[in-house]
Design a protein around this motif. Structure first.
Motif, PDB file in Angstrom:
ATOM      1  N   PRO A 106       0.828  -1.213   0.000  1.00  0.00           N
ATOM      2  CA  PRO A 106       0.000   0.000   0.000  1.00  0.00           C
ATOM      3  C   PRO A 106       0.861   1.261   0.000  1.00  0.00           C
ATOM      4  N   GLY A 107       0.387   2.250  -0.732  1.00  0.00           N
ATOM      5  CA  GLY A 107       1.105   3.512  -0.831  1.00  0.00           C
ATOM      6  C   GLY A 107       0.305   4.511  -1.634  1.00  0.00           C
ATOM      7  N   GLY A 108       0.903   5.660  -1.865  1.00  0.00           N
ATOM      8  CA  GLY A 108       0.221   6.736  -2.566  1.00  0.00           C
ATOM      9  C   GLY A 108       0.599   6.801  -4.035  1.00  0.00           C
ATOM     10  N   ILE A 109       0.573   8.009  -4.585  1.00  0.00           N
ATOM     11  CA  ILE A 109       0.778   8.153  -6.027  1.00  0.00           C
ATOM     12  C   ILE A 109       2.194   7.770  -6.450  1.00  0.00           C
ATOM     13  N   GLY A 110       3.175   7.975  -5.583  1.00  0.00           N
ATOM     14  CA  GLY A 110       4.532   7.569  -5.919  1.00  0.00           C
ATOM     15  C   GLY A 110       4.643   6.061  -6.070  1.00  0.00           C
ATOM     16  N   THR A 111       3.994   5.339  -5.164  1.00  0.00           N
ATOM     17  CA  THR A 111       3.987   3.877  -5.230  1.00  0.00           C
ATOM     18  C   THR A 111       3.281   3.408  -6.497  1.00  0.00           C
ATOM     19  N   MET A 112       2.155   4.048  -6.841  1.00  0.00           N
ATOM     20  CA  MET A 112       1.428   3.668  -8.056  1.00  0.00           C
ATOM     21  C   MET A 112       2.284   3.908  -9.297  1.00  0.00           C
ATOM     22  N   GLU A 113       2.964   5.052  -9.320  1.00  0.00           N
ATOM     23  CA  GLU A 113       3.795   5.381 -10.471  1.00  0.00           C
ATOM     24  C   GLU A 113       4.916   4.358 -10.635  1.00  0.00           C
ATOM     25  N   GLU A 114       5.552   3.983  -9.534  1.00  0.00           N
ATOM     26  CA  GLU A 114       6.634   2.997  -9.591  1.00  0.00           C
ATOM     27  C   GLU A 114       6.118   1.631 -10.047  1.00  0.00           C
ATOM     28  N   LEU A 115       4.976   1.224  -9.509  1.00  0.00           N
ATOM     29  CA  LEU A 115       4.379  -0.054  -9.885  1.00  0.00           C
ATOM     30  C   LEU A 115       4.075  -0.097 -11.383  1.00  0.00           C
ATOM     31  N   PHE A 116       3.382   0.901 -11.882  1.00  0.00           N
ATOM     32  CA  PHE A 116       2.983   0.890 -13.288  1.00  0.00           C
ATOM     33  C   PHE A 116       4.187   1.010 -14.216  1.00  0.00           C
ATOM     34  N   GLU A 117       5.190   1.765 -13.805  1.00  0.00           N
ATOM     35  CA  GLU A 117       6.365   1.902 -14.662  1.00  0.00           C
ATOM     36  C   GLU A 117       7.102   0.566 -14.788  1.00  0.00           C
ATOM     37  N   VAL A 118       7.341  -0.115 -13.676  1.00  0.00           N
ATOM     38  CA  VAL A 118       8.115  -1.354 -13.745  1.00  0.00           C
ATOM     39  C   VAL A 118       7.314  -2.462 -14.422  1.00  0.00           C
ATOM     40  N   TRP A 119       6.005  -2.447 -14.275  1.00  0.00           N
ATOM     41  CA  TRP A 119       5.144  -3.409 -14.971  1.00  0.00           C
ATOM     42  C   TRP A 119       5.165  -3.127 -16.486  1.00  0.00           C
ATOM     43  N   THR A 120       5.108  -1.846 -16.857  1.00  0.00           N
ATOM     44  CA  THR A 120       5.184  -1.461 -18.269  1.00  0.00           C
ATOM     45  C   THR A 120       6.511  -1.884 -18.879  1.00  0.00           C
ATOM     46  N   TRP A 121       7.601  -1.679 -18.134  1.00  0.00           N
ATOM     47  CA  TRP A 121       8.920  -2.098 -18.634  1.00  0.00           C
ATOM     48  C   TRP A 121       8.923  -3.594 -18.930  1.00  0.00           C
ATOM     49  N   SER A 122       8.279  -4.371 -18.077  1.00  0.00           N
ATOM     50  CA  SER A 122       8.203  -5.822 -18.290  1.00  0.00           C
ATOM     51  C   SER A 122       7.374  -6.130 -19.531  1.00  0.00           C
ATOM     52  N   GLN A 123       6.231  -5.461 -19.679  1.00  0.00           N
ATOM     53  CA  GLN A 123       5.360  -5.664 -20.837  1.00  0.00           C
ATOM     54  C   GLN A 123       6.107  -5.370 -22.132  1.00  0.00           C
TER      55      GLN A 123
END
Length: 194
Positions: A106-123
């Motif tokens: 759990p976290g705020g917008i920084g955590t969401m940004e990090e999650l989506f970026e690293v997932w996108t890099w994998s995609q």
């Protein structure tokens, strides 16, 4: 077994005590399994709790913090291996390079940004490391519903939706990480399904 796992989480403790309990469990479990914690280097919120628990349990911690936050004395003083960088971009890249897998607590917008970026890099095939959310107290339920909606509406391929794992405990995620096989980069970039 993964050697280093990056944990993204809030610089605040959150409203429910379960968040702090989960942060402590993550830090302890990583240390007990001889997995190095890679994280954003802070001593505040869930970030600080994860690091404290890992250090207290005898684990190794690798922190990466930008200089503007280091100057505000947010950096954790007990972290054995602290890297100070000049930008948030450099921080995220260094954390990703140092990690074998990624967990978003759990976290705020920084955590969401990090999650989506690293997932996108994998995609996009920039890495083949597992990515998962630790769904403490149902924190990610609504976000995961929306991601399922993206898939249903044709903006996310099913195999890439499946790349984002979900666990209610750190142990569940570690088991999924060990079984993870990357599905490969999307073949339909021209069709706009990035």
């Amino acid at each position: 077994m993964k050697k280093s796992i990056c944990v993204y989480c809030g610089s605040n403790p959150g409203a429910a005590p379960e968040y702090a309990q989960a942060a402590q469990a993550v830090g302890e479990t990583l240390a007990q399994n001889d997995i190095r914690l890679v994280y954003g280097g802070g001593q505040v919120g869930l970030m600080g709790l994860v690091a404290d628990a890992c250090i207290d349990a005898g684990g190794q911690v690798y922190g990466v913090i930008p200089d503007f936050l280091h100057q505000k004395e947010i950096a954790h003083p007990r972290v054995q291996d602290m890297r100070i960088v000049t930008s948030m971009h450099e921080r995220k890249l260094m954390m990703a390079d140092a990690s074998d897998a990624f967990i978003a607590m759990p976290g705020g917008i920084g955590t969401m940004e990090e999650l989506f970026e690293v997932w996108t890099w994998s995609q996009l095939g920039r890495h083949e490391k597992p990515v998962g959310v630790l769904n403490v107290n149902g924190y990610y339920d609504k976000l995961l519903e929306f991601i399922d909606h993206m898939t249903e509406e044709g903006f996310l391929l099913g195999k890439h939706r499946a790349m984002l794992m979900r666990g209610e405990t750190i142990e569940e995620l570690l088991e999924q990480f060990e079984a993870f096989e990357h599905p490969g980069m999307i073949a339909t970039l021209a069709a706009g399904q990035v």
